[in-house]
Design a protein around this motif. Sequence first.
Motif, short mmCIF file in Angstrom:
data_model
loop_
_atom_site.label_atom_id
_atom_site.label_comp_id
_atom_site.label_asym_id
_atom_site.label_seq_id
_atom_site.Cartn_x
_atom_site.Cartn_y
_atom_site.Cartn_z
N ARG A 67 0.84 -1.20 0.00
CA ARG A 67 0.00 0.00 0.00
C ARG A 67 0.88 1.26 0.00
O ARG A 67 0.59 2.24 -0.72
CB ARG A 67 -0.92 -0.01 1.22
CG ARG A 67 -1.73 1.26 1.47
CD ARG A 67 -2.87 1.41 0.50
NE ARG A 67 -3.64 2.60 0.77
CZ ARG A 67 -4.69 2.67 1.60
NH1 ARG A 67 -5.09 1.58 2.24
NH2 ARG A 67 -5.34 3.79 1.78
N LEU A 70 2.15 1.94 -3.45
CA LEU A 70 1.11 2.50 -4.29
C LEU A 70 0.87 3.97 -3.97
O LEU A 70 0.73 4.80 -4.88
CB LEU A 70 -0.18 1.69 -4.13
CG LEU A 70 -1.39 2.13 -4.96
CD1 LEU A 70 -1.08 2.05 -6.45
CD2 LEU A 70 -2.61 1.29 -4.61
N CYS A 78 -4.51 8.24 -4.96
CA CYS A 78 -5.38 7.10 -5.27
C CYS A 78 -6.56 7.05 -4.31
O CYS A 78 -6.46 7.47 -3.15
CB CYS A 78 -4.60 5.78 -5.24
SG CYS A 78 -3.66 5.50 -3.73
N ALA A 83 -7.41 1.46 -3.07
CA ALA A 83 -6.05 1.09 -2.72
C ALA A 83 -6.03 0.01 -1.64
O ALA A 83 -5.25 -0.94 -1.70
CB ALA A 83 -5.28 2.33 -2.25
N SER A 446 -0.26 1.78 -11.27
CA SER A 446 -0.40 0.77 -10.23
C SER A 446 -0.05 -0.62 -10.73
O SER A 446 0.51 -1.44 -10.00
CB SER A 446 -1.84 0.77 -9.69
OG SER A 446 -2.76 0.36 -10.69
#
Length: 470
Positions: A67, A70, A78, A83, A446
């Motif tokens: 996470r 990302l 995001c 997410a 992603s």
Amino acid sequence: MQREVDVVVVGGGLAGLSAANRVAQDGLRVLVLEKGSEEAYLCNSRYTGGLFHIAMDDMAGEPDWVRANLERVTNGTCEPALAEALTAHARRALRWLSSLGVRFIKAGPDGLRRNALSPPGVRQTGLNWQGRAGDVMLRTLGESLQRMGGQLMRGVEARQLIMRDGRCAGVQAVAASGDSLDISAGAVVIADGGFQGNPELVRRFICEHPERVLQRNAQTGRGMGLLMAEAVGAKLVGTENFYGHLQHRNAMADGALWPYPVVDSLATAGLVIDGTGKRFCDEGLGGVYVTNAVAKLDDPLSAVIVFDDATWQGPGKDWLLPANPYLLSAGGSLVTAPTLAELAGRLGLDAGQFDRTIADYNRLVASGERAGQPPRSTGVYRAWPVQRGPFHAIEICAGITYTMGGIATDAGGRVLDADDRPIAGLYAAGACTGGLEGSGGAAGYSGGLSKSAVFGMLTGESIAASLRAH
């Protein structure tokens, strides 16, 4: 022709087949509509080299760590619920795909290649998909669906959603023969990929000159699902960004120069200039960011990467199928000169402006002095000065692989309206959706396969739970 099923899925790529397989596991009658009529119908999932990752790293890592990766690449833009869903269920999605017969191998030591499809993509320039990676994966998922009683109908294009009392109740479609089909269903899943192959939508959302951007994809993503969803009130998010790479400009006409080699590593080490000889973006934000910036230029085919021989021998040999030597072996070329003045002449640029741009860039690298030019981030990519000849340039184009924005959904794949309320009976998964990769200039990649697999699976589970409840 009239049909009635529990679930109809629009699109036979990874997201669509994942959703279809998951609902079929719950005993639901599912029909997948695929526009392509060939047995090996083309789509981005079939072209893929097969690296399952999140933010270019191991998607099977500890969820909080994944996470954080990302969040880093999207600069925190995001959608939090998406997410969380992606990273919390990534490991499970890999195990689930394996249970359906999809085979994974470790293709390299880094996280990017830790979960790769088998047989792996061929490390060659140009397109090499037959019997490899994504091709085998789609055949495997199609066979799995058939064993569970699901059906894949090729040569059929969905054109319109059927709405009854505010609920999506099916789709109207047209077969390649011209016959019309009305398919009633308890749930509809839109999973027909991005809109990168639709020039009108690319012009509407991304850039003024889609004809001057390389279609680095299967050219089957036309955005019909997005348009159908928008017509019934779906919210669209993040539509201004796409995933893609920088390619040699000759790739616009020479298929041997795409999808590989890409020249991102040279752009993120050197400097990228437009047709006036000036920098226009922060190269340190990565290849996907720079590719988007190139596409948005007044002339997307005016951009050039400039670097010296130290960069060519260093970052030029970095990444998968690096530009040095694969660009030259594939038929691409460098523009090379012993001096910057001669290089400017060979590029058709004003020598004075070109020299000022290089001098300003070198001062920025050495001392951080901006001198009215864009910043240069160095947190991920080192900035290499342009100091010693021979000096090189690569004339480039922006290659669009898939659009990262689209239909807004919740974590269960339910399509949301303008007030963020679910549209009953309507779901979406994969590249036709938006929000996961963020929005604005900070959007980041992603991972297309992870997005499609995880949310295809979660959407199937959401549908199965909903239909069982009713």
